[in-house]
Scaffold this motif. Sequence first.
Motif, mmCIF file in Angstrom:
data_model
loop_
_atom_site.group_PDB
_atom_site.id
_atom_site.type_symbol
_atom_site.label_atom_id
_atom_site.label_comp_id
_atom_site.label_asym_id
_atom_site.label_seq_id
_atom_site.Cartn_x
_atom_site.Cartn_y
_atom_site.Cartn_z
ATOM 1 N N LEU A 143 0.841 -1.199 0.000
ATOM 2 C CA LEU A 143 0.000 0.000 0.000
ATOM 3 C C LEU A 143 0.873 1.245 0.000
ATOM 4 O O LEU A 143 0.507 2.282 0.552
ATOM 5 C CB LEU A 143 -0.943 0.002 1.210
ATOM 6 N N ASP A 144 2.030 1.109 -0.639
ATOM 7 C CA ASP A 144 2.981 2.220 -0.718
ATOM 8 C C ASP A 144 3.026 2.721 -2.153
ATOM 9 O O ASP A 144 2.613 2.016 -3.079
ATOM 10 C CB ASP A 144 4.363 1.748 -0.270
ATOM 11 N N TYR B 240 -0.996 -5.462 -8.046
ATOM 12 C CA TYR B 240 -1.640 -4.187 -7.752
ATOM 13 C C TYR B 240 -0.991 -3.612 -6.510
ATOM 14 O O TYR B 240 -0.236 -4.279 -5.814
ATOM 15 C CB TYR B 240 -3.137 -4.461 -7.546
ATOM 16 N N GLY B 241 -1.308 -2.357 -6.185
ATOM 17 C CA GLY B 241 -0.784 -1.740 -4.989
ATOM 18 C C GLY B 241 -1.784 -0.732 -4.430
ATOM 19 O O GLY B 241 -2.981 -0.897 -4.623
ATOM 20 N N GLY B 242 -1.318 0.392 -3.894
ATOM 21 C CA GLY B 242 0.032 0.916 -3.991
ATOM 22 C C GLY B 242 0.607 0.832 -5.399
ATOM 23 O O GLY B 242 -0.078 0.796 -6.385
ATOM 24 N N GLU B 243 1.897 0.798 -5.422
ATOM 25 C CA GLU B 243 2.634 0.626 -6.669
ATOM 26 C C GLU B 243 3.318 -0.732 -6.630
ATOM 27 O O GLU B 243 4.253 -0.942 -5.855
ATOM 28 C CB GLU B 243 3.662 1.748 -6.850
ATOM 29 N N PRO B 244 2.853 -1.682 -7.447
ATOM 30 C CA PRO B 244 3.379 -3.047 -7.362
ATOM 31 C C PRO B 244 4.869 -3.161 -7.660
ATOM 32 O O PRO B 244 5.539 -4.057 -7.134
ATOM 33 C CB PRO B 244 2.543 -3.812 -8.395
ATOM 34 N N VAL C 238 -9.404 -11.409 -4.788
ATOM 35 C CA VAL C 238 -8.422 -10.383 -4.444
ATOM 36 C C VAL C 238 -7.696 -10.836 -3.196
ATOM 37 O O VAL C 238 -8.331 -11.252 -2.217
ATOM 38 C CB VAL C 238 -9.086 -9.017 -4.200
ATOM 39 N N VAL C 239 -6.373 -10.753 -3.223
ATOM 40 C CA VAL C 239 -5.547 -11.110 -2.065
ATOM 41 C C VAL C 239 -4.808 -9.853 -1.624
ATOM 42 O O VAL C 239 -4.012 -9.291 -2.392
ATOM 43 C CB VAL C 239 -4.525 -12.211 -2.409
ATOM 44 N N ASN C 240 -5.066 -9.392 -0.403
ATOM 45 C CA ASN C 240 -4.365 -8.179 0.017
ATOM 46 C C ASN C 240 -2.984 -8.521 0.578
ATOM 47 O O ASN C 240 -2.593 -9.685 0.667
ATOM 48 C CB ASN C 240 -5.218 -7.357 0.996
ATOM 49 N N CYS C 241 -2.239 -7.501 0.950
ATOM 50 C CA CYS C 241 -0.838 -7.719 1.325
ATOM 51 C C CYS C 241 -0.694 -8.493 2.632
ATOM 52 O O CYS C 241 0.390 -8.985 2.947
ATOM 53 C CB CYS C 241 -0.087 -6.395 1.396
ATOM 54 N N GLU C 242 -1.784 -8.632 3.387
ATOM 55 C CA GLU C 242 -1.751 -9.427 4.619
ATOM 56 C C GLU C 242 -2.243 -10.856 4.390
ATOM 57 O O GLU C 242 -2.270 -11.656 5.326
ATOM 58 C CB GLU C 242 -2.612 -8.758 5.690
ATOM 59 N N GLY C 243 -2.666 -11.169 3.160
ATOM 60 C CA GLY C 243 -3.166 -12.500 2.862
ATOM 61 C C GLY C 243 -4.658 -12.666 3.053
ATOM 62 O O GLY C 243 -5.171 -13.775 2.943
ATOM 63 N N LYS C 244 -5.387 -11.570 3.316
ATOM 64 C CA LYS C 244 -6.838 -11.654 3.419
ATOM 65 C C LYS C 244 -7.441 -11.705 2.016
ATOM 66 O O LYS C 244 -6.886 -11.138 1.064
ATOM 67 C CB LYS C 244 -7.402 -10.457 4.192
ATOM 68 N N LEU C 245 -8.597 -12.352 1.902
ATOM 69 C CA LEU C 245 -9.252 -12.542 0.619
ATOM 70 C C LEU C 245 -10.492 -11.658 0.520
ATOM 71 O O LEU C 245 -11.247 -11.503 1.484
ATOM 72 C CB LEU C 245 -9.653 -14.007 0.439
ATOM 73 N N TYR C 246 -10.697 -11.106 -0.661
ATOM 74 C CA TYR C 246 -11.862 -10.278 -0.951
ATOM 75 C C TYR C 246 -12.361 -10.618 -2.347
ATOM 76 O O TYR C 246 -11.654 -11.221 -3.154
ATOM 77 C CB TYR C 246 -11.507 -8.781 -0.885
ATOM 78 N N LYS C 247 -13.585 -10.199 -2.637
ATOM 79 C CA LYS C 247 -14.124 -10.405 -3.972
ATOM 80 C C LYS C 247 -13.955 -9.197 -4.875
ATOM 81 O O LYS C 247 -14.181 -9.290 -6.085
ATOM 82 C CB LYS C 247 -15.612 -10.778 -3.884
#
Length: 432
Positions: free
Chosen positions: A92-93, A140-144, A331-340
């Motif tokens: 998320l940077d 994705y990011g942030g800037e990947p 969707v997988v966020n940077c903490e490993g949580k899943l979203y749709k």
Amino acid sequence: MILSRYLKVFPSIDKPDHFLLYSTLRGSMAAVPAATLQALQQGKGSKAEAETLSRLGMLVPDTDTEKEQMRGLLERANGRSRNFKAMVVLNLDCNLDCGYCYEGQFRGGHYMSGATADLLVQTLSRERICEGWDLTLSFYGGEPLLSLDLIERISRPLQRMAREKGGKFGFNLVTNGTLLTREVAEKLVPLGLTGAKFTLDGPPEIHNGERPFASGAGSFDAIVDNMASIWDLVPINLGGNFRECNYLEFPRLLDLLVSRGITPEKLRHVQFTPVTPQAGCADQSSGCASSNAPWLVDALMYLRGEILSRGFKTSRPGVSACVVELEDNIVVNCEGKLYKCPAFMGWEGLSVGSLAEGMKQYHASHCIGNWQTEECLECCYLPLCFGGCRFLTLSQGKLMSDVDCKRQFLDATLERILQQNLTCPAAGTTPA
């Protein structure tokens, strides 16, 4: 045979006494004489005409059967899918400081760990690649590209395993474009890089105000230089975020790109969308936002026409549903949580699991099939909408079970879009 429920009829501009028929389900068009249309509406017409229009999906044996078939269309599409898609949020940077960025409040130290990256690889290889599916990631990011090491760490083993199991692996980047130099592209293409989305928010004086480097310096030239240097290696989609006060300046951006050698054949797709920070996914998706505001309808039609008139490809209407309805998208966020959906990240209660715990049942919580009402099933626009965007309903203070009806928006735009497609040979094939 009778006319399909999912059909729009418009007067033909260039053929007097003709009408333009458009199937919202098939995306097919046909110009027919007024007398022929009248006969079809009465259940008559020649055998040859009936065969042609039936093949185009404009004539059906029975509209009630057609409606019931539509009810199960997405379920059948999910059942046929053999391509799993995952958006992977690496951090998320960012090295830019865009004023409308929804992620600004989260910046600072939010990076995916190596352990989470390895768990992602294990999960995808176990759940999908072992079955011989194709796998497409969107970093994705942030800037990947601030996490270039993780892109390599994730891509290399997935690419190897896909080859061993008879599937395909590829990834694309949603990037601000400042770091995707030719050197970086040459490093990533062998690992599976198949495309990149860049963002330019207008000509330099506008873009540099909207999307400066964190230092305050303008980013326009760095982005355009990178586009010019990698277009032959990596297919590029160009996006841009406009406001009511500046959208008239965006055609000047296209002319400037051409003057710098970025001609239409060097970009795969161009689409400009309004600044919608509440959606939280402006850089990722251009297909969710809709509004009935007169200025926005006019802006979107104006910009689409300007894009096409210069020979660039852009979106056209097509069968489209909210990503939450598509089972093989996550969707997988940077903490490993899943979203749709990327717009759901950070919203309490909208996670659907984690890499460590697996996927939770989300059909009830995310109101899958909220469009399966008589009102929606009888709407001629259903194939272009399927209930619209879940997040837009939430952002408007509604329940996720409510549909994001696009009837008013499509009433105002669809005929104009079809006429643009007929008059501009560059009209693209990507669903809007």
